[in-house]
Scaffold this active site. Structure first.
Site, PDB file in Angstrom:
ATOM      1  N   LYS A 150     -12.153  -1.032   1.242  1.00  0.00           N
ATOM      2  CA  LYS A 150     -11.428  -0.161   0.314  1.00  0.00           C
ATOM      3  C   LYS A 150     -12.259  -0.032  -0.966  1.00  0.00           C
ATOM      4  O   LYS A 150     -13.248   0.675  -0.964  1.00  0.00           O
ATOM      5  CB  LYS A 150     -10.015  -0.701   0.120  1.00  0.00           C
ATOM      6  CG  LYS A 150      -9.210  -0.443   1.402  1.00  0.00           C
ATOM      7  CD  LYS A 150      -7.833  -1.000   1.433  1.00  0.00           C
ATOM      8  CE  LYS A 150      -7.159  -0.574   2.744  1.00  0.00           C
ATOM      9  NZ  LYS A 150      -6.253  -1.568   3.284  1.00  0.00           N
ATOM     10  N   HIS A 185      -5.639  -4.135  -1.215  1.00  0.00           N
ATOM     11  CA  HIS A 185      -5.633  -3.059  -2.221  1.00  0.00           C
ATOM     12  C   HIS A 185      -5.805  -3.589  -3.640  1.00  0.00           C
ATOM     13  O   HIS A 185      -5.745  -2.815  -4.601  1.00  0.00           O
ATOM     14  CB  HIS A 185      -4.347  -2.231  -2.121  1.00  0.00           C
ATOM     15  CG  HIS A 185      -4.361  -1.249  -0.988  1.00  0.00           C
ATOM     16  ND1 HIS A 185      -4.958  -0.016  -1.068  1.00  0.00           N
ATOM     17  CD2 HIS A 185      -3.883  -1.343   0.276  1.00  0.00           C
ATOM     18  CE1 HIS A 185      -4.825   0.620   0.079  1.00  0.00           C
ATOM     19  NE2 HIS A 185      -4.178  -0.159   0.916  1.00  0.00           N
ATOM     20  N   SER A 196       0.798  -1.229   0.000  1.00  0.00           N
ATOM     21  CA  SER A 196       0.000   0.000   0.000  1.00  0.00           C
ATOM     22  C   SER A 196       0.826   1.272   0.000  1.00  0.00           C
ATOM     23  O   SER A 196       0.302   2.339  -0.288  1.00  0.00           O
ATOM     24  CB  SER A 196      -0.943  -0.010   1.194  1.00  0.00           C
ATOM     25  OG  SER A 196      -0.212  -0.126   2.384  1.00  0.00           O
TER      26      SER A 196
HETATM   27  C1  LIG Z   1      -5.994  -1.846   4.621  1.00  0.00           C
HETATM   28  C2  LIG Z   1      -5.396  -3.176   4.792  1.00  0.00           C
HETATM   29  C3  LIG Z   1      -5.893  -4.062   5.746  1.00  0.00           C
HETATM   30  C4  LIG Z   1      -6.982  -3.671   6.709  1.00  0.00           C
HETATM   31  O1  LIG Z   1      -8.230  -3.708   6.114  1.00  0.00           O
HETATM   32  P1  LIG Z   1      -9.480  -3.118   6.929  1.00  0.00           P
HETATM   33  O2  LIG Z   1     -10.649  -3.720   6.273  1.00  0.00           O
HETATM   34  O3  LIG Z   1      -9.399  -1.640   6.808  1.00  0.00           O
HETATM   35  O4  LIG Z   1      -9.313  -3.577   8.337  1.00  0.00           O
HETATM   36  C5  LIG Z   1      -5.347  -5.323   5.816  1.00  0.00           C
HETATM   37  N1  LIG Z   1      -4.341  -5.698   4.998  1.00  0.00           N
HETATM   38  C6  LIG Z   1      -3.820  -4.857   4.085  1.00  0.00           C
HETATM   39  C7  LIG Z   1      -2.708  -5.328   3.209  1.00  0.00           C
HETATM   40  C8  LIG Z   1      -4.322  -3.568   3.954  1.00  0.00           C
HETATM   41  O5  LIG Z   1      -3.810  -2.736   3.050  1.00  0.00           O
END
Ligand SMILES: *Cc1c(COP(=O)(O)O)cnc(C)c1O
Length: 394
Positions: A241, A210, A182
């Site tokens: 997301k 992502h 990310s």
């Molecule tokens: C954003 C993210 C998460 C967390 O996801 P949420 O649904 O916001 O808890 C987990 N793993 C990765 C790789 C992320 O980028």
């Protein structure tokens, strides 16, 4: 109030402030979208993970409202007691079909999906091979499991091979990686990781937070992107997301999903996803299955923005996705850059140590299908102005 029990916390916070590392939390007073009202200002948004604009999509909102009229709001229980509604079962069935896997299980978030999954699969005496830049929720899931954690160099299959060869004492083994990283927007070398996992008979898990709704045909994720269907044992995703709501999902083999329903602790001990969340996620699957329009626009926007930034002379790092880092070097410069962008009407976050290595501070630009061509041209103009002003570009 400086009582002795909390004095150390005052000191820690003061230190963060002195180093420019104290996070100021901005407040939104508008729905998600291309434009936001942030701290009272209308600004062009490049900070959200709202890749497809689903966070404020009329069909998701309508689905949530209708479901609430019928089923209420709260789940009132954990999934294994009285918290599983037909809506949850339906969402899991639809997600499995969307992703082309045997089964899926949902969690309250991507974070809890990782906390549930890793300790259910490995424990004391086992070993986890983990990419050095994996997300915090993977790291925490690994720690909770009590398995030995062996970090391999970022996206480096050769180093993974070396680490596997150097590890002789183990019970079960797991390889785990982010799908899309990310902070840099680069993609894990999943085909090579699969070869290694298959060769050594090691479980392979990818966290596609992502990539869900972004990579692959119509946003079906990283496994679809690399055409590895049936080869990756565990695919974690988020509904928070690109899906625009909140929640987590694990997709893969039926037996693993069955096991997580028995042993995934956040599934057993934390209440289920709420009614409006589940209903909105179901509508998100509908939208994604009906058309690739939003995913296509996301990628067109990202390519346009990236090409514009590169021709201005900015360094956009190693991105392969709609996440575009603008590499600046030192944290104070990145902070100043972000502040000036905001004053000019662009909301894009500065990211510094310890989220990224020292000396690699950056602005992280999150592209979205919500932006119009005019929005992107305006953003490029403002980046150019601030970049020249701060001596980043000529
Ligand atoms: C954003 C993210 C998460 C967390 O996801 P949420 O649904 O916001 O808890 C987990 N793993 C990765 C790789 C992320 O980028």
């Amino acid at each position: 109030m400086n009582d002795t029990k909390t004095a150390w916390i005052h000191d820690e916070i003061a230190q963060l402030q002195a180093q420019g590392l104290f996070t100021h939390i901005r407040t939104l007073d508008s729905p998600q979208g291309a434009w936001l009202v942030v701290d009272g200002r209308r600004v062009l948004n490049f900070s959200s993970n709202n890749y497809l604009g689903l966070a404020n999509h009329p069909r998701l909102i309508e689905a949530a409202k209708q479901a609430m009229d019928r089923y209420g709001v709260g789940p009132a229980a954990v999934r294994t007691i009285a918290g599983t509604m037909s809506l949850h079962v339906e969402l899991e069935r639809r997600l499995a079909a969307f992703k082309g896997v045997e089964a899926a299980i949902t969690f309250q978030s991507g974070f809890t999906a990782n906390l549930a999954t890793i300790p259910a699969l490995v424990g004391r005496g086992d070993v986890i091979f983990s990419d050095r830049l994996n997300h915090a929720s993977i790291i925490d899931g690994c720690r909770l499991s009590r398995a030995q954690i062996v970090a391999y160099e970022h996206c480096d299959p050769d180093d993974l091979r070396r680490q596997i060869a150097a590890t002789s004492e183990y019970g079960r083994r797991l390889i785990v990686t982010d799908g899309v990283f990310s902070m840099d927007g680069d993609i894990a070398p999943l085909p090579e990781l699969y070869e290694i996992a298959a060769e050594h008979d090691i479980l392979l898990m990818v966290d596609d937070a992502h990539g869900e709704g972004v990579l692959g045909r119509g946003g079906r994720g990283i496994v679809d992107h690399f055409d590895l269907h049936g080869k990756v044992d565990i695919e974690v995703g988020t509904l928070s997301k690109a899906f625009g709501v909140v929640g987590g999902v694990v997709a893969g083999k039926q037996v693993i999903v069955d096991w997580l329903r028995q042993r995934g602790r956040p599934f057993l001990f934390s209440s289920a996803m709420t009614v409006p969340d589940v209903a909105a996620c179901l509508a998100a699957v509908d939208v994604l299955e009906e058309s690739t329009e939003l995913v296509d626009r996301l990628w067109q926007n990202a390519e346009y923005f990236k090409a514009g930034m590169q021709s201005l002379g900015f360094d956009t790092g190693r991105t392969q996705t709609p996440i575009v880092p603008v590499m600046l070097g030192e944290a104070p410069l990145a902070q100043q850059f972000s502040k000036r962008l905001f004053e000019e009407g662009v909301f894009a976050m500065a990211i510094g140590y310890p989220t990224v290595p020292q000396g690699q501070a950056r602005i992280r630009v999150m592209n979205s299908a919500t932006h119009s061509r005019d929005d992107l041209d305006l953003a490029l103009d403002i980046f150019a102005k601030v970049g020249r002003e701060l001596g980043v570009i000529a």
